[in-house]
Design a protein around this motif. Sequence first.
Motif, PDB file in Angstrom:
ATOM      1  N   PRO A  90       0.836  -1.200   0.000  1.00 28.80           N
ATOM      2  CA  PRO A  90       0.000   0.000   0.000  1.00 28.80           C
ATOM      3  C   PRO A  90       0.877   1.258   0.000  1.00 28.80           C
ATOM      4  O   PRO A  90       1.979   1.249   0.549  1.00 28.80           O
ATOM      5  CB  PRO A  90      -0.778  -0.091   1.316  1.00 28.80           C
ATOM      6  N   PHE A  91       0.374   2.321  -0.603  1.00 30.01           N
ATOM      7  CA  PHE A  91       1.138   3.572  -0.620  1.00 30.01           C
ATOM      8  C   PHE A  91       1.393   4.041   0.801  1.00 30.01           C
ATOM      9  O   PHE A  91       2.517   4.394   1.148  1.00 30.01           O
ATOM     10  CB  PHE A  91       0.366   4.644  -1.401  1.00 30.01           C
ATOM     11  N   TYR A  92       0.329   4.076   1.611  1.00 24.59           N
ATOM     12  CA  TYR A  92       0.490   4.427   3.033  1.00 24.59           C
ATOM     13  C   TYR A  92      -0.502   3.630   3.866  1.00 24.59           C
ATOM     14  O   TYR A  92      -1.542   3.191   3.370  1.00 24.59           O
ATOM     15  CB  TYR A  92       0.383   5.927   3.306  1.00 24.59           C
ATOM     16  N   THR A  93      -0.169   3.425   5.119  1.00 20.73           N
ATOM     17  CA  THR A  93      -0.952   2.567   6.001  1.00 20.73           C
ATOM     18  C   THR A  93      -0.813   3.080   7.424  1.00 20.73           C
ATOM     19  O   THR A  93       0.272   3.496   7.824  1.00 20.73           O
ATOM     20  CB  THR A  93      -0.392   1.117   5.992  1.00 20.73           C
ATOM     21  N   SER A  94      -1.899   3.040   8.189  1.00 16.44           N
ATOM     22  CA  SER A  94      -1.724   3.185   9.639  1.00 16.44           C
ATOM     23  C   SER A  94      -2.377   1.994  10.316  1.00 16.44           C
ATOM     24  O   SER A  94      -3.363   1.451   9.819  1.00 16.44           O
ATOM     25  CB  SER A  94      -2.311   4.505  10.161  1.00 16.44           C
ATOM     26  N   VAL A  95      -1.785   1.560  11.396  1.00 13.51           N
ATOM     27  CA  VAL A  95      -2.266   0.363  12.082  1.00 13.51           C
ATOM     28  C   VAL A  95      -2.481   0.679  13.558  1.00 13.51           C
ATOM     29  O   VAL A  95      -1.579   1.196  14.227  1.00 13.51           O
ATOM     30  CB  VAL A  95      -1.257  -0.801  11.926  1.00 13.51           C
ATOM     31  N   PHE A 132      -1.499  12.242   9.925  1.00 12.21           N
ATOM     32  CA  PHE A 132      -0.077  12.514   9.656  1.00 12.21           C
ATOM     33  C   PHE A 132       0.402  13.766  10.391  1.00 12.21           C
ATOM     34  O   PHE A 132       1.584  13.898  10.699  1.00 12.21           O
ATOM     35  CB  PHE A 132       0.174  12.644   8.148  1.00 12.21           C
ATOM     36  N   ASN A 133      -0.543  14.648  10.687  1.00  2.00           N
ATOM     37  CA  ASN A 133      -0.193  15.859  11.454  1.00  2.00           C
ATOM     38  C   ASN A 133       0.195  15.535  12.893  1.00  2.00           C
ATOM     39  O   ASN A 133       0.774  16.380  13.573  1.00  2.00           O
ATOM     40  CB  ASN A 133      -1.362  16.844  11.444  1.00  2.00           C
ATOM     41  N   ASN A 134      -0.120  14.342  13.370  1.00  7.83           N
ATOM     42  CA  ASN A 134       0.209  13.985  14.751  1.00  7.83           C
ATOM     43  C   ASN A 134       1.572  13.329  14.896  1.00  7.83           C
ATOM     44  O   ASN A 134       1.980  12.983  16.001  1.00  7.83           O
ATOM     45  CB  ASN A 134      -0.848  13.026  15.310  1.00  7.83           C
ATOM     46  N   LEU A 135       2.244  13.101  13.786  1.00 12.78           N
ATOM     47  CA  LEU A 135       3.563  12.474  13.889  1.00 12.78           C
ATOM     48  C   LEU A 135       4.574  13.496  14.396  1.00 12.78           C
ATOM     49  O   LEU A 135       4.398  14.698  14.232  1.00 12.78           O
ATOM     50  CB  LEU A 135       4.000  11.920  12.532  1.00 12.78           C
ATOM     51  N   TYR A 148       2.434   4.458  11.811  1.00 14.19           N
ATOM     52  CA  TYR A 148       2.266   4.932  10.433  1.00 14.19           C
ATOM     53  C   TYR A 148       3.368   4.413   9.532  1.00 14.19           C
ATOM     54  O   TYR A 148       4.540   4.404   9.900  1.00 14.19           O
ATOM     55  CB  TYR A 148       2.272   6.477  10.409  1.00 14.19           C
ATOM     56  N   MET A 149       2.967   4.009   8.342  1.00 14.18           N
ATOM     57  CA  MET A 149       3.928   3.537   7.351  1.00 14.18           C
ATOM     58  C   MET A 149       3.680   4.210   6.011  1.00 14.18           C
ATOM     59  O   MET A 149       2.537   4.492   5.650  1.00 14.18           O
ATOM     60  CB  MET A 149       3.794   2.016   7.180  1.00 14.18           C
ATOM     61  N   ILE A 150       4.757   4.452   5.277  1.00 14.99           N
ATOM     62  CA  ILE A 150       4.678   4.840   3.870  1.00 14.99           C
ATOM     63  C   ILE A 150       5.541   3.834   3.132  1.00 14.99           C
ATOM     64  O   ILE A 150       6.688   3.603   3.521  1.00 14.99           O
ATOM     65  CB  ILE A 150       5.198   6.272   3.633  1.00 14.99           C
ATOM     66  N   ASP A 151       4.961   3.228   2.090  1.00 13.73           N
ATOM     67  CA  ASP A 151       5.659   2.155   1.395  1.00 13.73           C
ATOM     68  C   ASP A 151       6.058   1.110   2.454  1.00 13.73           C
ATOM     69  O   ASP A 151       5.256   0.783   3.326  1.00 13.73           O
ATOM     70  CB  ASP A 151       6.856   2.731   0.626  1.00 13.73           C
ATOM     71  N   PHE A 211       8.199   1.437   4.808  1.00 12.34           N
ATOM     72  CA  PHE A 211       8.916   2.055   5.922  1.00 12.34           C
ATOM     73  C   PHE A 211       7.990   2.543   7.036  1.00 12.34           C
ATOM     74  O   PHE A 211       6.988   3.204   6.770  1.00 12.34           O
ATOM     75  CB  PHE A 211       9.741   3.237   5.415  1.00 12.34           C
ATOM     76  N   VAL A 212       8.356   2.242   8.262  1.00  9.63           N
ATOM     77  CA  VAL A 212       7.682   2.826   9.412  1.00  9.63           C
ATOM     78  C   VAL A 212       8.180   4.265   9.544  1.00  9.63           C
ATOM     79  O   VAL A 212       9.385   4.493   9.641  1.00  9.63           O
ATOM     80  CB  VAL A 212       7.990   2.041  10.700  1.00  9.63           C
ATOM     81  N   VAL A 213       7.270   5.219   9.522  1.00 10.36           N
ATOM     82  CA  VAL A 213       7.696   6.626   9.530  1.00 10.36           C
ATOM     83  C   VAL A 213       7.324   7.345  10.818  1.00 10.36           C
ATOM     84  O   VAL A 213       7.645   8.530  10.969  1.00 10.36           O
ATOM     85  CB  VAL A 213       7.129   7.392   8.313  1.00 10.36           C
ATOM     86  N   GLY A 214       6.660   6.658  11.747  1.00  7.15           N
ATOM     87  CA  GLY A 214       6.326   7.311  13.009  1.00  7.15           C
ATOM     88  C   GLY A 214       5.091   6.688  13.625  1.00  7.15           C
ATOM     89  O   GLY A 214       4.586   5.657  13.157  1.00  7.15           O
ATOM     90  N   GLY A 215       4.624   7.320  14.665  1.00  7.69           N
ATOM     91  CA  GLY A 215       3.435   6.820  15.326  1.00  7.69           C
ATOM     92  C   GLY A 215       3.082   7.718  16.482  1.00  7.69           C
ATOM     93  O   GLY A 215       3.775   8.695  16.754  1.00  7.69           O
TER      94      GLY A 215
END
Lengths: 449, 449
Positions: free
Chosen positions: B41-46, B67-70, B345-348, B350-354
Motif C-alpha cells: 500500500p502507498f500508506y498505512t496506519s495500524v 499525519f499531522n500527529n507524527l 504509520y507507514m509509507i511504502d 517504511f515505518v515513519v512514526g506513530g
Amino acid sequence: MVPHLTTSLTGPLLDLEKKILDCMPDIERWFRGQWIENTLPFYTSVDLRNSGFKLAPVDTNLFPGGFNNLNPDFLPLCVHATMSAVQRICPSKQRFLLIPENHTRNLFYLTNVAAIQKILTNAGMDVRVGSLLPEITAPTPLDLPNGDKLILEPIKRVGNKLLLDDFEPCAILLNNDLSAGVPDLLKHLEQPVVPPLYAGWTTRRKTLHFHAYDRVAEDFAKIIGIDPWFINPVFSQCGKVNFSASEGEECLASNVEAVLHETQAKYDEYGIKEKPFVIVKADAGTYGMGILTARSPDDVRGLNRKERNKMAVVKEGLEVSEVIVQEGVHTFESVNGAVAEPVVYMIDQFVVGGFYRVNTDRGVDENLNARGMSFVPLAFETNCHTPDCLAQPDAPPNRFYTYGVVARLAMLAAAKELQSLSETVDVDALPLPRTPPTMTRPQASVAAD
Amino acid sequence: MVPHLTTSLTGPLLDLEKKILDCMPDIERWFRGQWIENTLPFYTSVDLRNSGFKLAPVDTNLFPGGFNNLNPDFLPLCVHATMSAVQRICPSKQRFLLIPENHTRNLFYLTNVAAIQKILTNAGMDVRVGSLLPEITAPTPLDLPNGDKLILEPIKRVGNKLLLDDFEPCAILLNNDLSAGVPDLLKHLEQPVVPPLYAGWTTRRKTLHFHAYDRVAEDFAKIIGIDPWFINPVFSQCGKVNFSASEGEECLASNVEAVLHETQAKYDEYGIKEKPFVIVKADAGTYGMGILTARSPDDVRGLNRKERNKMAVVKEGLEVSEVIVQEGVHTFESVNGAVAEPVVYMIDQFVVGGFYRVNTDRGVDENLNARGMSFVPLAFETNCHTPDCLAQPDAPPNRFYTYGVVARLAMLAAAKELQSLSETVDVDALPLPRTPPTMTRPQASVAAD
C-alpha cells in the motif's frame, strides 16, 4: 547547532539555488528515472565547494569514512536508506562482513567503522568487522573515544569464501578503498563484494569520474536552464608525470595554463572578478594527499625537492604518474572565521546527512583535507530533503537541499563511472598490493573522507 | 516527550519483545523478501493493542489521517519513504491530485491533508488538493489551527481525466476511504489512482484483512518460534445482521460465544487471569463507529433501540449488515493515567512514526476511537527502526521496534488482501455513493485513524 555562515553569499549562487528550488519537481522526477536506469553505489560521500558564484563537487568517495560525524538525529534516515540499498543489491543477505581500512591506530576512523556497523545492525543485518592486517590474529576489541566498542577479527579464506570464526557472511561490504592494490584474498569470491573491487583506487581515476560528471551535469543543466559550468569544474588530465624525476613538467604546465585560460574565459563571461586557480591532484589519489594549488603555469615548473616528494606518492606509498588538473573552486563559506566546505553523505539514492569540513589554517583556494589542519566537523543541522519554499534560497534548509542535489549528481556520475569500469576492468588482472600496507593516512583528515 | 507508560508490562509480552529483538536480522530479511514479492500500500496506519501478554493489530487503515500527529522530526523519514513509494508505483509521475475526505469543517482532519501535501511536496511532487464536495466551486483557501494553509479546489472531469484549473495531474492520491461508495467521477480514469478504488470501504472487509493477517502471522510466528495467537486476535464473521430490525441476533450471539470460548482456552493455556471480551465491529466500518464491547453472548441479545441505532449505521449513513466479532485485546498501556493505544504509520515499506491515542473516559477493554473522548495524540519520541540492543526489551526504542514489526505484518496482510481484491472486484460494478456525502465523522477522533 547551525553552522554560522559568515560569508556574503550573493550573486549567481543564489540564482542557482533559486532555479534548483523552483525546478524541484522536475529534478526529483529526473532523478527517479536515473535511479531506475543506473546501479547506484552502496554509499557515497561528496566534497562540495561553494564559491558564491559556483557550486561544484570536487571529490567523490565510494568508501566514505566520517559516518560518525553525521548528526545522530539522522540515524533513522541512514537505516531506511540502508534497508533500501540492501533490498536492491542483495535482498536475501543478512550476514555482512565489513572490511575497513588498515588504520588500527586511527580511532576516529574506527569510530566511523563502528557507526557503519551500527547503521547496518539497525537495518537488521548481522555485521562483523574483519581486518586485512596480518597482526590481527584473534578477535581484538577496541575502545573508541565516543564510548563505543569495535571488535576487529581475523579473516579466513576457505575456498572462494571469506569467513570469520563461527560466522559465514553472505556479503562483503568494503570500507577500504584499495589504494594499494587488490589483495588476492578478495578476488574471485563467491560472496558479493559491495562496492565492487573495481570501485577501488586501484582502477578508479578522478578524470573518468569527472568525464561521467560532465555528461550528468550537462543533462541536468538543461532541466534547469543553466550553463553547466556553474556546477562543473573545468579539468584536464596529464598522463606522464614523474615528480621524483622531474619528468612531465611541461605537460603539466600546459594543462594548468589551458584550465586557467578556460576558467578565466568563464569568469570574464560572467563578470567574476576573482583570480582563477587550479588544483593538481593525483588521478588515483585520495586522503587529501598529493594535491597542490597553482595560480599560474610557473607554479608547477621547477618544483623543489620537498614539493616534488609531496606530490610523488600518495596513500600506501602509491606512486603518482597520472594527475588531474582541475579548476579550483574557491570556498567562500566559513564557520566561526575558518574556511569551510560541505561534505554530503548518501546511502543508495538517499541523502542521509552531511557536515562541514573546517580548516583554520588554510585559505579559500586551498585543499582543506590536509595534514595538520584544525579539523572541526560540523554536522548539518537539517537534512537535505526538506527545503522551505517560503524562505529565501539561502536559508539553511534550502541551501542544504541544493547541496543534496549537486551531491546526488556526483553520485549519479559515480554510478555511470562504475558501469563503464565494470565493462573494461578485468578483475583477475588487478594489481596486488605493491607494498605491505602502511598507515600513512593523516589522522586529522580521517573524518573528512 | 516520551509517553510515560504507567503499566507494569511484565510476563509474555516481554518474552515476545525479546524474541523479536533477538530475531531482528531474520525478521528484516524475511520482510525484504515480502516487500519484493508483494505490491505494498502507498500508506498505512495500524492500530495496535498491547495487553502485556499480547500485542496485536486491531485495525488497518489504508487512507490514514493523522499525519499531522507524527513527530515533526520524522518528516525526513516520511520524505524518503515517499520517494521510494513514488519510484515504485509511478516513477515518471510528478503532479499529484490529492483527494481528501469530505470533512471541510473538521480542521484537524484538514491539517492531516496539509501534512500529506507537505510530505509529497518535499519529496519533489507538485501536489494540489481537489475536493469531491459540490459546494467547492472555486479554489477555497482554509486557515488551519497550526498556522498552515490548505487550498481545496473543484475537480473537473474531462473525458477520462481529472483536472484542476491549469493543472493536469499524472496520478490521483486518495485520502478518502470511499465508505459511501465510489463516485462515477473516479471510475475508469486514465490516471492511476493510489490506493486503488477497491481499497476503499465500498469493497474492503475487515474479515478479509484478518484472514490475510492469519496467514502472515502464522508465517512470522514460525520465524521467531511463537504461538501466532500472541500477535493475532481470534475472530469470526457474522454476515446477516440487521440491527434496525433486530435480525441476526442469534448468529451474533453464537459467534460472540465461540470467540470468547476460544480466547478463554488460550487464556487457560497461558495462565492468563483476565476476563476475555470481544469487540463487535461493522465489517466495512471505520472511524470508530458501529463498535460495541461484549463480555458474554447476552451482551448482544436484546439490544435497546439506542444501542441498535448506534450499531446500525456507520460513516456516511452506510447500513451495517456484516460484522466482525474479534477477540478484544486489553490495552494495559496508559499515559498520564489515561488508557492509551499505539498507532503506527507507514509509507511504502517504511515505518515513519506513530503516536498514542489516549482516552481519559474509557476502560482498558473499550474502543478508544470514540466520540467525546479526550483525544491526546502523543507522538512517539523515537522512530521504530533503531532498537537499542543493550537496553531491556521494554525500553522505548525496543518497544517501538516491536510495534513497528507488528504494524508491518498488518501492512503486509493489507498488501495480500488488496492483491486478492484486485482479482475479484469489478470496478465497473462498484456501487455509487448511496446518499449525498454527509459529515458524520466525530471531530475528536480524526487524528486517530
